[in-house]
Every structure is written in C-alpha cells, then in structure tokens.
Motif scaffolding. Structure first.
Motif, mmCIF file in Angstrom:
data_model
loop_
_atom_site.group_PDB
_atom_site.id
_atom_site.type_symbol
_atom_site.label_atom_id
_atom_site.label_comp_id
_atom_site.label_asym_id
_atom_site.label_seq_id
_atom_site.Cartn_x
_atom_site.Cartn_y
_atom_site.Cartn_z
ATOM 1 N N ALA A 1 7.141 -16.227 -9.374
ATOM 2 C CA ALA A 1 7.944 -15.032 -9.102
ATOM 3 C C ALA A 1 7.489 -13.853 -9.969
ATOM 4 C CB ALA A 1 9.427 -15.325 -9.339
ATOM 5 N N ALA A 2 7.142 -14.127 -11.238
ATOM 6 C CA ALA A 2 6.694 -13.047 -12.131
ATOM 7 C C ALA A 2 5.399 -12.428 -11.608
ATOM 8 C CB ALA A 2 6.500 -13.591 -13.546
ATOM 9 N N ILE A 3 4.481 -13.269 -11.134
ATOM 10 C CA ILE A 3 3.209 -12.754 -10.586
ATOM 11 C C ILE A 3 3.486 -11.917 -9.340
ATOM 12 C CG2 ILE A 3 1.020 -13.398 -9.491
ATOM 13 C CD1 ILE A 3 1.097 -15.998 -11.163
ATOM 14 N N LEU A 4 4.280 -12.497 -8.435
ATOM 15 C CA LEU A 4 4.529 -11.805 -7.164
ATOM 16 C C LEU A 4 5.224 -10.460 -7.395
ATOM 17 C CD1 LEU A 4 5.540 -14.930 -5.065
ATOM 18 C CD2 LEU A 4 3.499 -13.518 -4.721
ATOM 19 N N LYS A 5 6.125 -10.432 -8.378
ATOM 20 C CA LYS A 5 6.841 -9.180 -8.654
ATOM 21 C C LYS A 5 5.868 -8.088 -9.120
ATOM 22 C CE LYS A 5 10.860 -7.461 -11.039
ATOM 23 N NZ LYS A 5 11.571 -7.512 -12.286
ATOM 24 N N ARG A 6 4.971 -8.445 -10.012
ATOM 25 C CA ARG A 6 3.979 -7.468 -10.492
ATOM 26 C C ARG A 6 3.084 -6.993 -9.354
ATOM 27 N NH1 ARG A 6 4.710 -5.122 -15.526
ATOM 28 N NH2 ARG A 6 5.842 -6.626 -16.792
ATOM 29 N N LEU A 7 2.645 -7.945 -8.530
ATOM 30 C CA LEU A 7 1.745 -7.582 -7.436
ATOM 31 C C LEU A 7 2.448 -6.686 -6.415
ATOM 32 C CD1 LEU A 7 -0.146 -9.564 -8.817
ATOM 33 C CD2 LEU A 7 -0.746 -10.503 -6.589
ATOM 34 N N VAL A 8 3.707 -7.003 -6.131
ATOM 35 C CA VAL A 8 4.464 -6.182 -5.175
ATOM 36 C C VAL A 8 4.596 -4.758 -5.707
ATOM 37 C CG1 VAL A 8 6.793 -5.793 -4.240
ATOM 38 C CG2 VAL A 8 5.704 -8.029 -3.966
ATOM 39 N N GLN A 9 4.901 -4.624 -7.001
ATOM 40 C CA GLN A 9 5.066 -3.274 -7.571
ATOM 41 C C GLN A 9 3.771 -2.462 -7.461
ATOM 42 O OE1 GLN A 9 6.548 -4.334 -11.446
ATOM 43 N NE2 GLN A 9 8.694 -4.269 -10.791
ATOM 44 N N ASP A 10 2.635 -3.094 -7.727
ATOM 45 C CA ASP A 10 1.343 -2.386 -7.594
ATOM 46 C C ASP A 10 1.068 -2.043 -6.133
ATOM 47 O OD1 ASP A 10 1.028 -2.733 -10.305
ATOM 48 O OD2 ASP A 10 -0.582 -4.218 -10.153
ATOM 49 N N LYS A 11 1.283 -3.033 -5.263
ATOM 50 C CA LYS A 11 0.968 -2.841 -3.850
ATOM 51 C C LYS A 11 1.839 -1.759 -3.218
ATOM 52 C CE LYS A 11 -0.664 -7.583 -3.319
ATOM 53 N NZ LYS A 11 -1.924 -7.533 -2.582
ATOM 54 N N GLU A 12 3.080 -1.606 -3.712
ATOM 55 C CA GLU A 12 3.943 -0.534 -3.189
ATOM 56 C C GLU A 12 3.276 0.823 -3.403
ATOM 57 O OE1 GLU A 12 7.595 -1.362 -5.247
ATOM 58 O OE2 GLU A 12 8.357 -2.630 -3.602
ATOM 59 N N ARG A 13 2.661 0.998 -4.576
ATOM 60 C CA ARG A 13 1.960 2.267 -4.834
ATOM 61 C C ARG A 13 0.713 2.393 -3.961
ATOM 62 N NH1 ARG A 13 3.110 0.718 -9.987
ATOM 63 N NH2 ARG A 13 0.995 -0.060 -10.290
ATOM 64 N N HIS A 14 -0.013 1.267 -3.789
ATOM 65 C CA HIS A 14 -1.251 1.315 -3.005
ATOM 66 C C HIS A 14 -0.954 1.759 -1.563
ATOM 67 C CE1 HIS A 14 -3.146 -1.952 -5.840
ATOM 68 N NE2 HIS A 14 -2.718 -0.885 -6.475
ATOM 69 N N VAL A 15 0.108 1.199 -0.995
ATOM 70 C CA VAL A 15 0.446 1.530 0.394
ATOM 71 C C VAL A 15 1.012 2.952 0.478
ATOM 72 C CG1 VAL A 15 1.862 0.872 2.388
ATOM 73 C CG2 VAL A 15 0.784 -0.897 0.980
ATOM 74 N N ALA A 16 1.847 3.299 -0.493
ATOM 75 C CA ALA A 16 2.410 4.665 -0.511
ATOM 76 C C ALA A 16 1.281 5.692 -0.558
ATOM 77 C CB ALA A 16 3.341 4.837 -1.707
ATOM 78 N N PHE A 17 0.234 5.394 -1.338
ATOM 79 C CA PHE A 17 -0.928 6.280 -1.416
ATOM 80 C C PHE A 17 -1.505 6.510 -0.019
ATOM 81 C CE2 PHE A 17 -5.585 6.165 -1.190
ATOM 82 C CZ PHE A 17 -5.873 7.430 -1.689
ATOM 83 N N GLY A 18 -1.680 5.424 0.729
ATOM 84 C CA GLY A 18 -2.254 5.528 2.068
ATOM 85 C C GLY A 18 -1.439 6.467 2.957
ATOM 86 N N TRP A 19 -0.143 6.294 2.923
ATOM 87 C CA TRP A 19 0.711 7.096 3.805
ATOM 88 C C TRP A 19 0.797 8.555 3.374
ATOM 89 C CZ3 TRP A 19 1.838 6.150 8.601
ATOM 90 C CH2 TRP A 19 1.808 4.826 9.037
ATOM 91 N N VAL A 20 0.883 8.789 2.069
ATOM 92 C CA VAL A 20 0.934 10.178 1.598
ATOM 93 C C VAL A 20 -0.370 10.886 1.964
ATOM 94 C CG1 VAL A 20 0.970 11.637 -0.472
ATOM 95 C CG2 VAL A 20 2.520 9.683 -0.309
ATOM 96 N N TYR A 21 -1.492 10.189 1.749
ATOM 97 C CA TYR A 21 -2.799 10.757 2.060
ATOM 98 C C TYR A 21 -2.899 11.085 3.560
ATOM 99 C CZ TYR A 21 -7.869 11.041 2.592
ATOM 100 O OH TYR A 21 -9.137 11.453 2.910
ATOM 101 N N LEU A 22 -2.511 10.113 4.397
ATOM 102 C CA LEU A 22 -2.627 10.311 5.846
ATOM 103 C C LEU A 22 -1.707 11.431 6.336
ATOM 104 C CD1 LEU A 22 -2.704 6.642 7.196
ATOM 105 C CD2 LEU A 22 -4.623 8.229 7.023
ATOM 106 N N THR A 23 -0.489 11.465 5.815
ATOM 107 C CA THR A 23 0.466 12.484 6.250
ATOM 108 C C THR A 23 -0.081 13.876 5.937
ATOM 109 O OG1 THR A 23 2.215 10.900 5.788
ATOM 110 C CG2 THR A 23 2.898 13.183 6.084
ATOM 111 N N GLU A 24 -0.689 13.986 4.761
ATOM 112 C CA GLU A 24 -1.287 15.261 4.352
ATOM 113 C C GLU A 24 -2.451 15.627 5.282
ATOM 114 O OE1 GLU A 24 -1.172 18.509 2.107
ATOM 115 O OE2 GLU A 24 0.189 16.817 1.766
ATOM 116 N N ARG A 25 -3.345 14.669 5.514
ATOM 117 C CA ARG A 25 -4.557 14.918 6.295
ATOM 118 C C ARG A 25 -4.274 15.084 7.787
ATOM 119 N NH1 ARG A 25 -9.241 16.199 4.289
ATOM 120 N NH2 ARG A 25 -10.299 14.920 5.855
ATOM 121 N N ALA A 26 -3.258 14.368 8.288
ATOM 122 C CA ALA A 26 -2.999 14.362 9.733
ATOM 123 C C ALA A 26 -2.683 15.755 10.264
ATOM 124 C CB ALA A 26 -1.856 13.398 10.069
ATOM 125 N N LYS A 27 -2.173 16.623 9.369
ATOM 126 C CA LYS A 27 -1.824 17.994 9.795
ATOM 127 C C LYS A 27 -3.052 18.722 10.330
ATOM 128 C CE LYS A 27 1.501 18.261 5.999
ATOM 129 N NZ LYS A 27 1.526 18.666 4.580
#
Ligand code: FE2
Length: 311
Positions: free
Chosen positions: A192-218
C-alpha cells in the motif's frame, strides 16, 4: 487518414532536430505546468526511506500468494521500465522543437527521476515477496512490452502533441486509474505504501498531459486534430485492448499466467485488482476520457473487445 500519413512523411523529410537555444524563456509561462513542477519538487521521496521495507511479514501469507505477487510486481516493473527511456525522449524532443516555454521541460526532468523510483519499488517488492522474474514466460506476451516508445517519441513524423495525447493522457491515464484500484484493494502495508507513492506521482504525470493538451488544442488546425485522434485510436486499439496494461485483454490467453497471478495477489491484499475490477475501471476511464477529449475537439471512435464489451 491519408492526410495524417502525408503530414508525417513530410515532417520526416525535414532536417533532423537542430538546437536553437536562444532565447531560453526561463520565466514561468504555463502556470499550471509550473505548479505541477513545484508540487513534484515538494513531493520528492526516497524509496529507501519512505517505504517500510523491513516491516514486510512474509509469514503472514501462503506460498501461492507470495508466488503470485512475485509475478504481479515483476510485470509492474516491466511496464514501469518503459517510462525511463520514454520520459527523456519526450524531454529532448520538446527542448529542441519547442523553443517556447520552459515549464514542460522542467516538469519532465523531475518526472524522469520519479520513473526510476517506480521501477526500483516494483522490482524491490518482487524481490521481497520471493524474487523478481526476469521476463514473461510467453514470448508473444513479452513482445507486447517491446514497444520502443522512446523511438516513437523521437520520430519527427509523430508530432509531440499526438505523442502526449496518446501516451501521456491515454496510456498514463489508464495506468493511473488501475493503480488507484490496486491501492484501494491493498491491505499489505508495504504494498500500500508503494502504491500510494506511485499514485501521487502518476496523478501529476497525467495532469501534465491534460494541461499541456488543453493549452495546445486551442491552436490545433484540423490536420493536427486528425493526427492526434489517429494516434490515440492506434494506442487504444493496438496496445491497450491487446493487453498492454490489462493482461486479460491480451489475445489467445498469452498472459494467462499474469491474469491468474493478479487474481491471487488481489485476494491476498498484496496490491492488484481482479479482472472484474479492472474491467470496471477501464469502462469508466473510456467514458470520462471520451468526454474530456471531446472538450478539446477530439472525437474518438467506439471500440469493442469480446472480454470488455463496447467502450
Ligand atoms: Fe512510472
């Protein structure tokens, strides 16, 4: 589709990546991406110190559960490994092609470090439960991991935006939701400790993708939107629905051993999800992603898989 192919051929004929360093644009510009970079710096962690490795109690589990967890966590290391060459490949591409804002470059630099920690944790937990497995038993299943994402990220024919849409927003997005599910069902404190750390990092990784795309899609003209759509549909149809993340979607049961291991790992609370749980996660991801992509002008076709149904 023809125009997508023609655009790719034309880009491949242009001179290879050339550095044009100045001006550097170091000041924050894409504020939400800069904020993700700041959050990543604050969230820095160390697998050695922040995972309670020593508290793992193998005596609390049956031999079958430990053997299953060996395979489940080895498989996780195999997929996590893909992020290590992929992240610097996207980073180099953005550095040389986009001489605009520096925020994505700084964020990706930190992400690369996090990918190493993910691989380390998955490998180390596989070792802890009995031993890391070097490779899948089935060569056809093993082939699914040899995608060479870094090569694609380097291919001038594939635009950075199409790459980030398909591989960050889509593939990392599915990966994140699956990890969230594994975390919900993990009762072992180390898993659970490993998965929690990985989830927290991955949340940022995915958020990056969406913020980048939303900006560029315009600024996307129709041709770019078509290319983004084609790349997403390729990744969904040819990788995700072929078992890249969910082993039970692989054709001809090539990953049956992994599917069985994940079920047993899940039952023991050692950090996995059942086929039914993964199926529910995927269906929800497809529904939400379809809407999110539509909001940035990308309409995805529907997909069908005999084990998943229509999505
Ligand atoms: Fe990762």
């Amino acid at each position: 589709m023809v125009s997508v192919t023609a655009a790719r051929l034309q880009r491949r004929r242009s001179p290879p990546l050339v550095e044009r360093r100045f001006p550097l644009h170091l000041e924050p510009k894409l504020i939400s991406i800069r904020a993700l970079y700041e959050a990543a710096k604050k969230a820095r962690w160390d697998p050695e110190r922040h995972i309670p490795w020593k508290s793992f109690d193998a005596a609390g589990y049956e031999a079958g559960a430990l053997a299953a967890a060996q395979l489940s966590w080895s498989r996780r290391a195999w997929t996590e490994y893909g992020g290590m060459p992929e992240t610097p490949a996207i980073l180099i591409r953005i550095c040389l092609e986009h001489n605009g804002e520096s925020d994505p470059k700084m964020f990706l630099t930190v992400r690369g470090t996090e990918e190493a920690w993910h691989v380390e944790c998955c490998w180390r937990f596989a070792e802890l439960v009995g031993g890391y497995r070097q490779a899948p038993a089935n060569p056809d299943y093993a082939e699914l991991f040899n995608q060479g994402f870094h090569r694609k990220a380097f291919d001038p024919g594939v635009s950075v935006d199409a790459y980030i849409a398909a591989h960050v927003a889509v593939q990392d997005g599915i990966d994140l939701e699956l990890y969230r599910s594994h975390l919900r069902h993990a009762t072992d404190p180390v898993a659970a400790a490993i998965l929690k750390r990985l989830v927290q990092d991955k949340e940022r990784h995915v958020a990056f993708g969406w913020v980048y795309l939303t900006e560029r899609a315009k600024e996307w003209p129709a041709a770019v939107r078509d290319e983004v759509t084609a790349e997403i549909e390729h990744v969904l149809g040819d990788l995700e629905l072929q078992g890249y993340h969910c082993a039970w979607l692989a054709p001809s049961d090539v990953a049956a051993e992994v599917v069985a291991a994940d079920e047993a790992t899940r039952k023991a609370g050692l950090g996995a999800s059942s086929v039914a749980e993964e199926g529910a996660v995927l269906k929800q991801w497809f529904a939400e992603a379809r809407t999110a992509f539509k909001n940035i002008g990308v309409t995805l076709r529907s997909f069908s898989h005999k084990r998943l149904g229509d999505v």
